[in-house]
Design a protein around this motif. Structure first.
Motif, PDB file in Angstrom:
ATOM      1  N   ILE A   1      72.629 -68.308 -48.291  1.00 49.63           N
ATOM      2  CA  ILE A   1      73.540 -68.840 -47.449  1.00 49.63           C
ATOM      3  C   ILE A   1      75.035 -68.465 -48.216  1.00 49.63           C
ATOM      4  O   ILE A   1      75.134 -69.128 -49.448  1.00 49.63           O
ATOM      5  N   ILE A   2      75.968 -67.919 -47.694  1.00 50.27           N
ATOM      6  CA  ILE A   2      77.113 -67.624 -48.272  1.00 50.27           C
ATOM      7  C   ILE A   2      78.250 -68.627 -47.465  1.00 50.27           C
ATOM      8  O   ILE A   2      78.246 -68.262 -46.157  1.00 50.27           O
ATOM      9  N   CYS A   3      78.735 -69.273 -47.988  1.00 43.67           N
ATOM     10  CA  CYS A   3      79.818 -70.187 -47.237  1.00 43.67           C
ATOM     11  C   CYS A   3      80.882 -70.647 -48.079  1.00 43.67           C
ATOM     12  O   CYS A   3      81.078 -70.425 -49.316  1.00 43.67           O
ATOM     13  N   PRO A   4      81.773 -71.366 -47.322  1.00 41.71           N
ATOM     14  CA  PRO A   4      83.177 -71.891 -48.080  1.00 41.71           C
ATOM     15  C   PRO A   4      82.663 -72.758 -49.238  1.00 41.71           C
ATOM     16  O   PRO A   4      81.843 -73.590 -48.813  1.00 41.71           O
TER      17      PRO A   4
ATOM     18  N   VAL B   1      75.584 -70.359 -51.802  1.00 39.67           N
ATOM     19  CA  VAL B   1      76.668 -70.064 -52.764  1.00 39.67           C
ATOM     20  C   VAL B   1      77.960 -69.711 -52.056  1.00 39.67           C
ATOM     21  O   VAL B   1      77.991 -69.609 -50.942  1.00 39.67           O
ATOM     22  N   SER B   2      78.855 -70.210 -52.559  1.00 38.62           N
ATOM     23  CA  SER B   2      80.298 -69.955 -52.124  1.00 38.62           C
ATOM     24  C   SER B   2      80.950 -68.716 -52.121  1.00 38.62           C
ATOM     25  O   SER B   2      80.526 -67.959 -53.019  1.00 38.62           O
ATOM     26  N   TYR B   3      81.710 -68.416 -51.356  1.00 38.14           N
ATOM     27  CA  TYR B   3      82.383 -67.168 -51.411  1.00 38.14           C
ATOM     28  C   TYR B   3      83.260 -67.019 -52.708  1.00 38.14           C
ATOM     29  O   TYR B   3      83.616 -65.690 -52.982  1.00 38.14           O
ATOM     30  N   THR B   4      83.578 -68.195 -53.266  1.00 38.21           N
ATOM     31  CA  THR B   4      84.567 -68.039 -54.450  1.00 38.21           C
ATOM     32  C   THR B   4      83.510 -67.850 -55.693  1.00 38.21           C
ATOM     33  O   THR B   4      84.093 -67.002 -56.622  1.00 38.21           O
TER      34      THR B   4
END
Length: 324
Positions: free
Chosen positions: A97-100, A141-144
């Motif tokens: 899952i990729i998220c802010p 995991v974050s986009y960052t």
């Protein structure tokens, strides 16, 4: 003009559209074409709480082989629908899952809440933040962080057969490092879908990266897409195409709704949404803030009283607005 497309006829359509529909249909399972009420493999926790319109959103993605975009307005439960899709494709885990960054912890909590006893929360769900982190069955995991973790070898597209990108409008810029990092994860996954209440805010060109992420074999060429749907012309500065326009919007809208995107507003979903619950919560407040709050309350009372005494209606309305 009549073109054959995998057992169906397409009349009077542009070759670009015929090709897109043909490839799209070829990749669909026969049972998903014929049965709009596709059975879902979901744990009891989720089956008990999914609302009818949310079930439709899950089926929309499942019937398209786990690809597409849920573009519901905020408040319609996109996260729950996404977790439901993940649950349906459980046999294809591990998933990513990729998220802010701001919602990483929220995702972790929602996964635990909705998947319940069907997973081992402390072992199966991993938030990936450092180069030393190991992956689990469900990874957030974050986009960052994704670029750094990809470069260090912690993450790679071949590691995840199921990928969801939350707030996918964050990959709308085709040339950004973020987009270049995220796209392969979605493109190479067996199940790759997205969530965004605002997939395009200004112009159709912003949709291209998201379409390319879900259907790279259909939307292969940015130039072809923008010439067809963005009124693309050679830039007067001689630095490529200017794709800030919009053309053939009815056609693009039909493709989006049929192949890629489902969107419901709160007004449409209202009949299925539970009644709004209002609650009061008591919180501790430092003395310095209480002094300011009391001052503002006294000021509001004075302005309200002055409004009631005002002779002029215009002045009265102005004072009431200040009190509010």
């Amino acid at each position: 003009n009549t073109s054959q497309g995998g057992g169906f006829q397409l009349k009077g359509l542009e070759p670009y559209v015929v090709s897109a529909i043909t490839v799209f249909k070829t990749n669909l399972k026969k049972e998903h074409i014929e049965d709009t009420n596709t059975p879902l493999n979901l744990c009891s926790n989720i089956m008990d709480i999914l609302l009818p319109f949310q079930m439709d959103g899950v089926r929309f993605i499942v019937r398209r082989g786990g690809r597409g975009l849920i573009a519901d307005e905020m408040g319609c439960g996109k996260t729950l629908q996404a977790i439901s899709v993940l649950d349906h494709f459980r046999d294809d885990w591990p998933c990513l899952i990729i998220c802010p960054l701001a919602v990483v912890e929220q995702w972790r909590q929602e996964i635990k809440k909705f998947l319940g006893n069907s997973i081992r929360p402390n072992r199966d769900v991993r938030v990936l933040d450092k180069k030393t982190d190991s992956t689990g069955l469900i990874n957030v995991v974050s986009y960052t962080k994704i670029k750094t973790l990809s470069e260090s070898g912690v993450l790679a597209p071949h590691m995840f057969r199921v990928v969801v990108a939350d707030e996918s409008h964050l990959i709308k810029s085709r040339g950004s490092e973020r987009t270049k990092t995220v796209l392969p994860f979605l493109q190479k996954a067996a199940v790759g879908f997205m969530l965004s209440g605002t997939p395009a805010t200004n112009r159709p060109e912003e949709l291209y990266s998201q379409l390319n992420a879900a259907y790279p074999q259909i939307f292969r060429s940015w130039e072809t897409f923008v010439r067809r749907y963005c009124d693309a012309k050679e830039s007067r500065f001689g630095n490529g195409l200017d794709a800030k326009g919009a053309t053939n919007m009815d056609e693009l809208n039909a493709l989006l709704k049929g192949m890629f995107m489902i969107r419901r507003t709160k007004e449409i979903a209202l009949k299925d949404l539970p009644a709004k619950v209002r609650s009061k919560t008591t919180v501790d407040c430092d003395r310095i803030y209480m002094v300011e709050i009391k001052r503002l309350m006294e000021e509001q009372k004075e302005l309200t009283a002055a409004a009631e005494r005002a002779f002029n209606q215009h002045e009265k309305n102005g004072l009431k607005k200040q009190a509010e």
